[in-house]
Every structure is written in structure tokens, then in C-alpha cells.
Design a protein around this motif. Structure first.
Motif, PDB file in Angstrom:
ATOM      1  N   LYS A  22     -26.707  -1.042  -8.288  1.00 53.60           N
ATOM      2  CA  LYS A  22     -27.280  -1.924  -9.317  1.00 53.60           C
ATOM      3  C   LYS A  22     -27.445  -3.344  -8.799  1.00 53.60           C
ATOM      4  CE  LYS A  22     -24.602  -3.991 -12.455  1.00 53.60           C
ATOM      5  NZ  LYS A  22     -24.769  -5.427 -12.636  1.00 53.60           N
ATOM      6  N   ASN A  23     -26.386  -3.890  -8.196  1.00 56.61           N
ATOM      7  CA  ASN A  23     -26.454  -5.308  -7.818  1.00 56.61           C
ATOM      8  C   ASN A  23     -27.487  -5.568  -6.720  1.00 56.61           C
ATOM      9  OD1 ASN A  23     -24.602  -5.909  -9.714  1.00 56.61           O
ATOM     10  ND2 ASN A  23     -22.913  -6.383  -8.318  1.00 56.61           N
ATOM     11  N   LEU A  26     -31.248  -5.182  -8.464  1.00 55.91           N
ATOM     12  CA  LEU A  26     -31.733  -6.300  -9.289  1.00 55.91           C
ATOM     13  C   LEU A  26     -32.357  -7.408  -8.442  1.00 55.91           C
ATOM     14  CD1 LEU A  26     -28.781  -6.448 -11.853  1.00 55.91           C
ATOM     15  CD2 LEU A  26     -31.097  -5.582 -12.253  1.00 55.91           C
ATOM     16  N   LYS A  27     -31.813  -7.656  -7.254  1.00 55.14           N
ATOM     17  CA  LYS A  27     -32.367  -8.710  -6.381  1.00 55.14           C
ATOM     18  C   LYS A  27     -33.608  -8.185  -5.659  1.00 55.14           C
ATOM     19  CE  LYS A  27     -28.408  -9.943  -7.796  1.00 55.14           C
ATOM     20  NZ  LYS A  27     -27.256 -10.303  -7.050  1.00 55.14           N
ATOM     21  N   PRO A 124     -21.433 -20.739 -13.881  1.00 57.87           N
ATOM     22  CA  PRO A 124     -22.537 -21.690 -13.726  1.00 57.87           C
ATOM     23  C   PRO A 124     -23.522 -21.272 -12.631  1.00 57.87           C
ATOM     24  CG  PRO A 124     -20.458 -22.629 -12.936  1.00 57.87           C
ATOM     25  CD  PRO A 124     -20.145 -21.259 -13.432  1.00 57.87           C
ATOM     26  N   LEU A 127     -25.009 -24.001  -7.905  1.00 57.99           N
ATOM     27  CA  LEU A 127     -25.298 -23.835  -6.474  1.00 57.99           C
ATOM     28  C   LEU A 127     -26.733 -23.356  -6.250  1.00 57.99           C
ATOM     29  CD1 LEU A 127     -22.095 -22.168  -4.952  1.00 57.99           C
ATOM     30  CD2 LEU A 127     -22.553 -24.547  -5.484  1.00 57.99           C
ATOM     31  N   HIS A 128     -27.223 -22.525  -7.166  1.00 60.91           N
ATOM     32  CA  HIS A 128     -28.609 -22.050  -7.054  1.00 60.91           C
ATOM     33  C   HIS A 128     -29.535 -23.266  -7.151  1.00 60.91           C
ATOM     34  CE1 HIS A 128     -27.676 -17.749  -8.601  1.00 60.91           C
ATOM     35  NE2 HIS A 128     -26.527 -18.382  -8.553  1.00 60.91           N
ATOM     36  N   PHE A 163     -18.702 -23.251  -1.726  1.00 58.79           N
ATOM     37  CA  PHE A 163     -17.887 -22.027  -1.768  1.00 58.79           C
ATOM     38  C   PHE A 163     -18.845 -20.847  -1.790  1.00 58.79           C
ATOM     39  CE2 PHE A 163     -18.296 -23.812  -6.003  1.00 58.79           C
ATOM     40  CZ  PHE A 163     -18.816 -22.761  -6.735  1.00 58.79           C
ATOM     41  N   VAL A 164     -18.278 -19.663  -1.617  1.00 57.59           N
ATOM     42  CA  VAL A 164     -19.127 -18.483  -1.442  1.00 57.59           C
ATOM     43  C   VAL A 164     -19.673 -17.987  -2.780  1.00 57.59           C
ATOM     44  CG1 VAL A 164     -19.050 -16.051  -0.757  1.00 57.59           C
ATOM     45  CG2 VAL A 164     -17.976 -17.778   0.677  1.00 57.59           C
ATOM     46  N   VAL A 166     -22.437 -15.019  -4.164  1.00 52.70           N
ATOM     47  CA  VAL A 166     -23.369 -13.935  -3.860  1.00 52.70           C
ATOM     48  C   VAL A 166     -24.748 -14.288  -4.402  1.00 52.70           C
ATOM     49  CG1 VAL A 166     -23.882 -11.493  -4.305  1.00 52.70           C
ATOM     50  CG2 VAL A 166     -21.514 -12.226  -3.971  1.00 52.70           C
ATOM     51  N   ASP A 310     -15.299  -6.695  -8.603  1.00 56.02           N
ATOM     52  CA  ASP A 310     -15.907  -5.655  -9.444  1.00 56.02           C
ATOM     53  C   ASP A 310     -15.105  -4.350  -9.445  1.00 56.02           C
ATOM     54  OD1 ASP A 310     -17.894  -7.364 -10.178  1.00 56.02           O
ATOM     55  OD2 ASP A 310     -19.480  -6.431  -8.983  1.00 56.02           O
ATOM     56  N   ILE A 332     -11.928 -14.662  -8.118  1.00 56.92           N
ATOM     57  CA  ILE A 332     -13.373 -14.956  -8.179  1.00 56.92           C
ATOM     58  C   ILE A 332     -13.782 -15.481  -9.555  1.00 56.92           C
ATOM     59  CG2 ILE A 332     -15.710 -14.040  -7.755  1.00 56.92           C
ATOM     60  CD1 ILE A 332     -13.892 -13.878  -5.256  1.00 56.92           C
ATOM     61  N   PHE A 333     -13.368 -14.801 -10.609  1.00 58.33           N
ATOM     62  CA  PHE A 333     -13.748 -15.226 -11.966  1.00 58.33           C
ATOM     63  C   PHE A 333     -12.501 -15.653 -12.742  1.00 58.33           C
ATOM     64  CE2 PHE A 333     -17.298 -12.422 -10.772  1.00 58.33           C
ATOM     65  CZ  PHE A 333     -18.338 -13.320 -10.965  1.00 58.33           C
TER      66      PHE A 333
HETATM   67  C1  UD1 Z   1     -22.397 -11.125  -8.240  1.00 58.03           C
HETATM   68  C2  UD1 Z   1     -22.417  -9.747  -8.826  1.00 58.03           C
HETATM   69  C3  UD1 Z   1     -21.133  -9.481  -9.601  1.00 58.03           C
HETATM   70  C4  UD1 Z   1     -19.920  -9.766  -8.739  1.00 58.03           C
HETATM   71  C5  UD1 Z   1     -20.012 -11.153  -8.112  1.00 58.03           C
HETATM   72  C6  UD1 Z   1     -18.889 -11.440  -7.112  1.00 58.03           C
HETATM   73  C7  UD1 Z   1     -24.747  -9.258  -9.235  1.00 58.03           C
HETATM   74  C8  UD1 Z   1     -25.825  -9.005 -10.236  1.00 58.03           C
HETATM   75  N1  UD1 Z   1     -23.547  -9.583  -9.709  1.00 58.03           N
HETATM   76  O1  UD1 Z   1     -22.364 -12.045  -9.329  1.00 58.03           O
HETATM   77  O2  UD1 Z   1     -21.134  -8.114 -10.036  1.00 58.03           O
HETATM   78  O3  UD1 Z   1     -18.761  -9.692  -9.541  1.00 58.03           O
HETATM   79  O4  UD1 Z   1     -21.251 -11.291  -7.413  1.00 58.03           O
HETATM   80  O5  UD1 Z   1     -18.852 -10.484  -6.119  1.00 58.03           O
HETATM   81  O6  UD1 Z   1     -24.966  -9.133  -8.034  1.00 58.03           O
HETATM   82  N2  UD1 Z   1     -20.400 -19.950  -9.179  1.00 58.03           N
HETATM   83  C9  UD1 Z   1     -20.554 -21.306  -9.469  1.00 58.03           C
HETATM   84  N3  UD1 Z   1     -21.798 -21.853  -9.340  1.00 58.03           N
HETATM   85  C10 UD1 Z   1     -22.890 -21.126  -8.946  1.00 58.03           C
HETATM   86  C11 UD1 Z   1     -22.721 -19.753  -8.651  1.00 58.03           C
HETATM   87  C12 UD1 Z   1     -21.462 -19.195  -8.764  1.00 58.03           C
HETATM   88  O7  UD1 Z   1     -19.593 -21.984  -9.834  1.00 58.03           O
HETATM   89  O8  UD1 Z   1     -23.995 -21.686  -8.878  1.00 58.03           O
HETATM   90  C13 UD1 Z   1     -19.044 -19.325  -9.282  1.00 58.03           C
HETATM   91  C14 UD1 Z   1     -18.976 -18.178 -10.312  1.00 58.03           C
HETATM   92  O9  UD1 Z   1     -18.752 -18.682 -11.617  1.00 58.03           O
HETATM   93  C15 UD1 Z   1     -17.832 -17.367  -9.776  1.00 58.03           C
HETATM   94  C16 UD1 Z   1     -17.965 -17.523  -8.261  1.00 58.03           C
HETATM   95  O10 UD1 Z   1     -18.771 -18.674  -8.062  1.00 58.03           O
HETATM   96  O11 UD1 Z   1     -16.605 -17.907 -10.190  1.00 58.03           O
HETATM   97  C17 UD1 Z   1     -18.627 -16.354  -7.543  1.00 58.03           C
HETATM   98  O12 UD1 Z   1     -19.804 -16.006  -8.236  1.00 58.03           O
HETATM   99  P1  UD1 Z   1     -21.048 -15.317  -7.512  1.00 58.03           P
HETATM  100  O13 UD1 Z   1     -20.622 -14.797  -6.182  1.00 58.03           O
HETATM  101  O14 UD1 Z   1     -22.195 -16.240  -7.564  1.00 58.03           O
HETATM  102  O15 UD1 Z   1     -21.303 -14.085  -8.491  1.00 58.03           O
HETATM  103  P2  UD1 Z   1     -22.693 -13.569  -9.068  1.00 58.03           P
HETATM  104  O16 UD1 Z   1     -23.739 -13.680  -8.027  1.00 58.03           O
HETATM  105  O17 UD1 Z   1     -22.933 -14.190 -10.395  1.00 58.03           O
END
Ligand code: UD1
Length: 426
Positions: A22-23, A26-27, A124, A127-128, A163-164, A166, A310, A332-333
Motif C-alpha cells: 500500500k505505502n 500510493l506514491k 505535520p 519538511l515537505h 530528521f528522517v 519517509v 507500522d 516515530i509517532f
Molecule cells: C509513512 C507511512 C507510514 C509509516 C511512516 C513511518 C505512507 C503512506 N505512510 O508515513 O505508514 O508509519 O512512514 O515509517 O507511506 N514529520 C514531521 N514533519 C514532516 C514530515 C514528518 O514532523 O514534514 C514527522 C511525523 O509526524 C513523524 C515522523 O516525522 O513523527 C516520521 O514521519 P514520516 O516518516 O514522514 O511518515 P509518513 O511519510 O507520514
């Protein structure tokens, strides 16, 4: 509303085919916006989330050929008729936000709703947005929407993520494929889905190196072309069934499993006393547990190659019936323990303290009625239900339909007693 009824206590025996991820899907679907030629995806998982994104793409003018129930899907973005992704669509499925970068790169402008928070935290997208600004986009936030413009096109940039992430890694990579000049992304996420996306983009003519490492280089090109791509198989789905087999006991072989992407989980399962035969060449993972006790094992979620967030809820479900106490740390969350109180309804002993959950194994779980709160949390309740004595009823299973293709069929094929109950059955 549909509910899932599980009568636990039966070991699982058989083979489970793993679906497309799925993940990744979607991209990949968002990548189809970058070209005016058709892109065909095989092994596309039939899920609420992928169907939902295909609807959003249609509202942007993409022609979608994806017959019901099929796993091949063709997207043709020959002409974009809109560059607006409305709140209703982005709110329902966060990954819809990923159309922003491709629209901006292809059309020079886009208006996309901010996704807002979700059940597992604030999440949030700063970063995007910083990445697009670094590439020369002009961004305004108005009435909950990101209004982005790059009239003369995006420019290559050097972006160091603090920070990292995805999502931010993938989103910046998508946009940079059509930017002028070279983009260097540093401190990038290394999740296997990023390499899958890069493979598809490279087949479309993008110049990308380093995907899957901490530094990705993208040399922008003028245009991209169509391609055909096999979506990688779902490591989270595979990991989930591995833990279902470990929790219920039995002997299950996962077919088409992305074995190398599951190294962290395989290590922890072995540590907790589960027999795992991993065959990377045959793409199979065989999980066996026949009556032996599970050992409490600690887990710490980390970006790939660490243990994936996940799979945290599913591992917690497994640890509820292990011998001893395990500490589960979510890095992570900030709010990803919503499943803990639901697991407790089945008799689990879990104390949540901030980012840690202390799970004291109990000798057995008892079925109960529970509520699914998010996608991965809901499947942890299914795992616990399979291990529990008696009936567990999981409410709000639309969460499960977002990310698990043919879940009941795959489980019942291994002897589980799982049934979907609609309102008419009540
Ligand atoms: C993706 C996955 C999700 C998985 C997560 C971590 C998809 C559709 N979803 O979510 O299933 O649990 O990776 O492996 O692929 N963050 C910020 N600012 C940003 C972006 C992220 O603060 O601009 C924070 C997030 O709130 C989180 C952390 O960074 O605490 C990691 O998030 P991220 O890796 O971006 O997860 P997603 O891409 O949303």
C-alpha cells in the motif's frame, strides 16, 4: 457498519500470498502525474486507500483504467484538468497530499489541502514544504490549503532533512525529477518503498541515484515517459501475518514476501522463540510455533532498517501472551498506543508511560468486543483475537479495509475462524 468476528484458539496452517505494498502504491500512483504517457502498475493492491487515491487522480483529469477486483491498473495523465486537491479528499487519506509535488513539477502550480492531524498524532508536513521552497516554489497557506507556484519551474537544490521522513523524502524525490539541475537530498529515509518508487521513476526516464541510502541525487530531466511497474510486495502485511501465525501458533508460509525488508522483525521473532525460515531467493518466510512458549522481547521502533512503527501494534499483541515483561518503545509517532486499552479489554496487562508501553505477558486472552482506531492498531486486535479464547468482535473495520487486501480470505485459508458481519447479520 461491518464488524469482524474472530473465534480464536485455532492454529494457522497453510500459505498466504502477500499483496502489493500500500505505502509504495500510493506514491507510485502520484508519480503517474509526472508524465503525459500511460503508466501501468501490476500487483496494485485493491484497497480502500488506493481506490480512493485513484478517485482523486480522476478529479485531476487522470484517466484510470482499473476494473474492480483486478491488480493491474493503468493511469494516463495525458492532460491535467485541475491542480486542486480538496480538503474532503486529503483529510480522508493523508497520502493524497503527495499529489502536490508532482502537480507543481508538471503544471507549475497546485492547490492542495493540508492533511491535518490523524489518530496517531499531529503529523505535520513542514519538511515537505521546506523542500519545495528550497526548489524555488512560492508557497502560501490560505484557509487550510497550500497554494504553491513555480512559474518558471522548480530548480534543483541541496536539501538536508533535519530528521528522517519517509513522506518528505518521497515527495521531494518526485518533484525533483522534473526540476532544472541537480537536487541532492541528505538524511533521507531508507525504507524499501523509496527504492521501489525510484525504480519506477528511473524506468520513466528520471535520473536518480542513491535511493535506499541516506543521500539521494536527482538530475532533473525535461520530461518523463510512461512505463510498466510491479509494485513491491507489502512488508507490513507480511510482518502482520508472521505475527498472526506466531500468536495463534501453527505453520504458515508467506509467499512473495519481501524477506530482506523484514530483517528486524525476523530477528525479534526468533528472539521471542518463534521458528522462522527466511528464504530471500524464493521470497518465502515460514513461521512455525507449535506449543512452545513465547519469550518477552523488547522493541524500539526506528526508521528502516530498524523495527518499523507500522508493526509495533502487532508486536504488542504478540507480547501480551509472552512469558515475562516486554518494553515497547515508539520513537516515530507521539500517540501510537491507541490499541493498548483495546488489547486490555481482551485481558492484556499493558501500562503506557509516555512513549513506552510495559507489557506483562498473561497466560491467555479472552475474546471481547473492541474498537479499531487506526489501520495497524485494528490488525493488532485481529492478531490478539486469533490468540484469544472465544469470540472477539472488531468494530470499525473500515480501517482494516484501508490497508489489508482480502484479509478474511487469507486468514480463513489457513484455518482461522474469521467472519465479516454486516448490519443485516445482526
Ligand atoms: C509513512 C507511512 C507510514 C509509516 C511512516 C513511518 C505512507 C503512506 N505512510 O508515513 O505508514 O508509519 O512512514 O515509517 O507511506 N514529520 C514531521 N514533519 C514532516 C514530515 C514528518 O514532523 O514534514 C514527522 C511525523 O509526524 C513523524 C515522523 O516525522 O513523527 C516520521 O514521519 P514520516 O516518516 O514522514 O511518515 P509518513 O511519510 O507520514
Amino acid at each position: 457498519m461491518d464488524r469482524l468476528s474472530i473465534i480464536g484458539g485455532t492454529p494457522l496452517n497453510g500459505r498466504i500470498p502477500i499483496s502489493g505494498a500500500k505505502n509504495s502504491a500510493l506514491k507510485l500512483m502520484a508519480a503517474a502525474l509526472l508524465t503525459d504517457e500511460p503508466v501501468t502498475f501490476h500487483r496494485m493492491p485493491n484497497l480502500a486507500d488506493t481506490r480512493f487515491l485513484s478517485e482523486l487522480l480522476q478529479t485531476l483529469g487522470v484517466e484510470v483504467y482499473w476494473p474492480k477486483g483486478e491488480n493491474t491498473c493503468r493511469l494516463n495523465a495525458a492532460e491535467l484538468t485541475s491542480t486542486i486537491a480538496p480538503y474532503e479528499q486529503v483529510r480522508k487519506m493523508r497520502a493524497s497530499f503527495n499529489v502536490l509535488g508532482p502537480l507543481l513539477a508538471r503544471a507549475g502550480h497546485a492547490t492542495v489541502s493540508l492533511p491535518g492531524g490523524c489518530a496517531i498524532g499531529a503529523r505535520p508536513v513542514d519538511l515537505h514544504l521546506k523542500a519545495f521552497e528550497a526548489m524555488g516554489a512560492d508557497l502560501k497557506i490560505e484557509e487550510g490549503y497550500v497554494k504553491a507556484a513555480a512559474i518558471h519551474g522548480l530548480k534543483g537544490a541541496q536539501i538536508v532533512f533535519p530528521f528522517v521522513s519517509v513522506g518528505a523524502t518521497e515527495h521531494a524525490m518526485l518533484a525533483a525529477t522534473l526540476a532544472k539541475g541537480e537536487t541532492v537530498l541528505e538524511n533521507t529515509a531508507q525504507e524499501p518503498e523509496i527504492a521501489d518508487l525510484a525504480d519506477c521513476l528511473i524506468a520513466m526516464g528520471a535520473k536518480i541515484s542513491g535511493a535506499g541510502t541516506a543521500t539521494i541525487r536527482i538530475e532533473g530531466v525535461e520530461t518523463l515517459s510512461g512505463t510498466e511497474h510491479n509494485v513491491m510486495t507489502d512488508r507490513i502485511e507480511a510482518g502482520t501475518y508472521a505475527m498472526a501465525a506466531a500468536a495463534a501458533g501453527g505453520d504458515v508460509t508467506l509467499e512473495d514476501a519481501p524477506v530482506e525488508a523484514l530483517t528486524a522483525l525476523v530477528g525479534l521473532l526468533r528472539q521471542s522463540g518463534v521458528t522462522v525460515d527466511a528464504d530471500a531467493e524464493a521470497h518465502t518466510l515460514r513461521i512455525q510455533r507449535n506449543g512452545s512458549a513465547l519469550k518477552a522481547t523488547d522493541v524500539d521502533t526506528q526508521p528502516h532498517p530498524g523495527f518499523p512503527t507500522d508493526l509495533q501494534a502487532q508486536f504488542m499483541a504478540l507480547m501480551t501472551v509472552a512469558d515475562g515483561t516486554s518494553i515497547i518503545r515508539e520513537n516515530i509517532f507521539e500517540n501510537r498506543f491507541m490499541h493498548a486499552p483495546e488489547l486490555s479489554r481482551l485481558g492484556a496487562d499493558i501500562q503506557v508511560r509516555g512513549r513506552e508501553a510495559v507489557v506483562k505477558g498473561v497466560s491467555g486472552l479472552k475474546g471481547a468486543e473492541v474498537m479499531a482506531t487506526d489501520l495497524r492498531a485494528s490488525v493488532s486486535l485481529v492478531i490478539a483475537g486469533l490468540a484469544a479464547e472465544g469470540e472477539t468482535v472488531v468494530n470499525r473495520i473500515y480501517h482494516l479495509d484501508r490497508g489489508f487486501e482480502r484479509l478474511e480470505e487469507k486468514l480463513t485459508g489457513c484455518g482461522a475462524n474469521v467472519r465479516r458481519r454486516g448490519e443485516e447479520d445482526e
